[in-house]
Design a protein around this motif. Structure first.
Motif, mmCIF file in Angstrom:
data_model
loop_
_atom_site.group_PDB
_atom_site.id
_atom_site.type_symbol
_atom_site.label_atom_id
_atom_site.label_comp_id
_atom_site.label_asym_id
_atom_site.label_seq_id
_atom_site.Cartn_x
_atom_site.Cartn_y
_atom_site.Cartn_z
ATOM 1 N N CYS A 1 0.870 -1.171 0.000
ATOM 2 C CA CYS A 1 0.000 0.000 0.000
ATOM 3 C C CYS A 1 0.906 1.219 0.000
ATOM 4 O O CYS A 1 1.751 1.366 0.900
ATOM 5 N N CYS B 1 0.199 3.516 3.346
ATOM 6 C CA CYS B 1 0.600 3.203 4.718
ATOM 7 C C CYS B 1 1.676 2.125 4.801
ATOM 8 O O CYS B 1 2.227 1.875 5.865
ATOM 9 N N TYR C 1 1.338 -1.150 4.052
ATOM 10 C CA TYR C 1 0.822 -2.492 4.299
ATOM 11 C C TYR C 1 1.267 -3.431 3.182
ATOM 12 O O TYR C 1 1.174 -3.102 2.011
ATOM 13 N N CYS D 1 -7.147 -1.144 0.932
ATOM 14 C CA CYS D 1 -6.147 -1.512 1.929
ATOM 15 C C CYS D 1 -6.828 -1.880 3.248
ATOM 16 O O CYS D 1 -7.585 -1.074 3.799
ATOM 17 N N SER E 1 -5.496 -2.045 6.052
ATOM 18 C CA SER E 1 -4.889 -1.336 7.168
ATOM 19 C C SER E 1 -5.367 0.102 7.263
ATOM 20 O O SER E 1 -5.780 0.565 8.318
ATOM 21 N N CYS E 2 -5.291 0.848 6.147
ATOM 22 C CA CYS E 2 -5.645 2.270 6.234
ATOM 23 C C CYS E 2 -6.927 2.600 5.491
ATOM 24 O O CYS E 2 -7.421 3.720 5.554
HETATM 25 ZN ZN LIG Z 1 -2.785 1.269 3.516
#
Ligand SMILES: [Zn+2]
Length: 468
Positions: free
Chosen positions: A21, A24, A26, A35, A37-38
């Motif tokens: 990503c 972030c 990831y 994503c 994660s973010c």
């Molecule tokens: Zn991310």
């Protein structure tokens, strides 16, 4: 038809790709639309990883063993404060928590064009007795030389190296043996360990970890410049924040002259410090008494102008609030704050209408914090309200009065933090009166002040007092 020979097979086996990503960092084995994660969309980019060498870095392995793989008795370890290097720049020393810590990795982030290069070039040139290596992948030697000439400062111990490959950077470091390294910028660096392009998450992370290793082993401080874009899509310093020791954010509007250097992470000090600079033709000037420049010079009181107090970092600041209220010519009235929260302005206008009886519904309201700074401290609420009414009623407020109170939904004045240091700052700058909340009373030792302190419980009472 594809023929896989024995040798090409082994090459294939060596390289591995992964998806990162770009927002972030990831990592995922396959491409993802969103994503996990973010939560950003379409940010995954495939990056090649040279698997065989991925756990090796350019900075030599051998020296790691000799220096860091030894346990030390607590009493043998030096206290960091004693060995901090002091920069000529007092504001920088302050945000770093008292100077540059040897072996620290400091990230200076900010939007492009805000002056990060100028700041670090200036810091490097001022360290006359220290050897500074300035690695630039952004500008040519000539451009940097011209920039340094504009700063009007020179140093024999300042070295410029235009390079983007970390291997060559470390070769230059071995030759020059600098006391401080500046990397401009981390997004332009590239390590041979990875095949992906400079600026990608993988490269940014790899180069940072090589530099971190170098910093820790040699106790040489390293400053990294990192660009952030407003949309945050560029492989950004966000990924690096957990890797580095200190993160400094360089902020300000590039069209305005003031810049704020803010600590957002610091392993060696507090994160509540800020440094203030003024961008001049010949570089950045430290502003040691910010209140003086944030309050504009005027010959007498003007309607719509008030002074509020805010706390930036640990320092009290006096700021000027300007309002312009005029009847809306048609349609929905405009509410346009600059440097002040839009929702908060709407809230204050609703309080003025409902609790104090001012007809704000058909008025355009423009509210501006002078100096191009952004204030989130609710302690300027009272000053903002007074400024709005002063403009609407065309009644100026004395320029010897300032304000420090939060306004609540029922029109009450609420106590604010560090009220004593706000009062002292107002006194220092020659104000004769300060209006505060009566709920701040208990915590104040009035004998300390020569300035007049007036306290009120309700917004209405302040209007009564000022405008009759
Ligand atoms: Zn991310």
């Amino acid at each position: 038809m594809i023929i896989v020979t024995k040798s090409s097979k082994s090459i294939l086996a060596k390289s591995k790709t992964s998806f990162f990503c770009q927002s972030c960092g990831y990592e995922s084995a396959k491409w993802l639309g969103k994503c996990p994660s973010c939560g950003s969309w379409n940010t995954f980019v495939e990056e090649l990883i040279a698997k065989e060498e991925s756990n090796k870095t350019e900075w030599r392995q051998e020296s790691v063993r000799s220096k860091t793989l030894k346990a030390k008795a607590l009493s043998d370890i030096e206290t960091l404060d004693d060995v901090r290097l002091s920069a000529a720049d007092g504001e920088l020393n302050r945000v770093l928590g008292g100077g540059i810590v040897p072996g620290s990795l400091v990230l200076v982030g900010g939007e492009p064009g805000i002056g990060k290069s100028t700041l670090l070039l200036q810091v490097g040139l001022q360290l006359k007795t220290m050897r500074v290596l300035y690695v630039s992948g952004e500008e040519s030697e000539q451009q940097i030389k011209m920039r340094a000439e504009r700063l009007g400062s020179t140093s024999e111990n300042f070295f410029i190296f235009t390079e983007t490959n970390t291997k060559n950077v470390f070769l230059a470091i071995e030759e020059i043996k600098p006391d401080l390294v500046v990397i401009d910028s981390i997004q332009t660096l590239q390590s041979n360990q990875l095949d992906s392009a400079a600026g990608s998450i993988g490269q940014v992370r790899q180069c940072t970890s090589e530099l971190m290793k170098f910093a820790k082993e040699t106790e040489t401080p390293v400053f990294l410049i990192g660009h952030i874009t407003k949309d945050g899509l560029l492989a950004g310093p966000k990924v690096l924040e957990h890797m580095v020791d200190t993160v400094l954010q360089f902020e300000g509007d590039r069209h305005l002259t003031y810049r704020i250097l803010r600590t957002t992470k610091n392993r060696f000090g507090s994160t509540s410090e800020i440094g203030i600079y003024e961008m001049l033709g010949n570089g950045l000037r430290e502003v040691s008494n910010p209140s003086e420049i944030l309050i504009s010079q005027r010959d007498g009181p003007l309607s719509g102008v008030t002074i509020g107090t805010t706390i930036e970092g640990n320092r009290p600041l006096l700021i000027e609030i300007q309002s312009l209220v005029s009847p809306a010519s048609y349609g929905t009235p405009q509410r346009t704050p600059t440097g002040f929260d839009h929702k908060r302005l709407n809230m204050l206008l609703a309080v003025l209408e409902k609790r104090c009886g001012f007809k704000m519904g058909m008025q355009d309201v423009f509210l501006n914090i002078a100096g191009g700074i952004r204030v989130e401290d609710p302690a300027i609420d009272l000053a903002a309200c007074i400024s709005i009414i002063s403009s609407m009623e065309e009644i100026p407020v004395s320029d010897k009065i300032c304000f420090a109170a939060e306004v609540g939904l029922s029109g009450e004045l609420r106590a604010v933090n560090k009220v004593e240091s706000r009062i002292l700052e107002a006194e220092k700058l020659g104000f004769e009166e300060i209006y505060i909340s009566k709920y701040s009373h208990k915590s104040i030792d009035f004998k300390k002040f020569k300035i007049g302190v007036k306290s009120f419980g309700q917004l209405n009472e302040v209007f009564q007092d000022l405008f009759g």
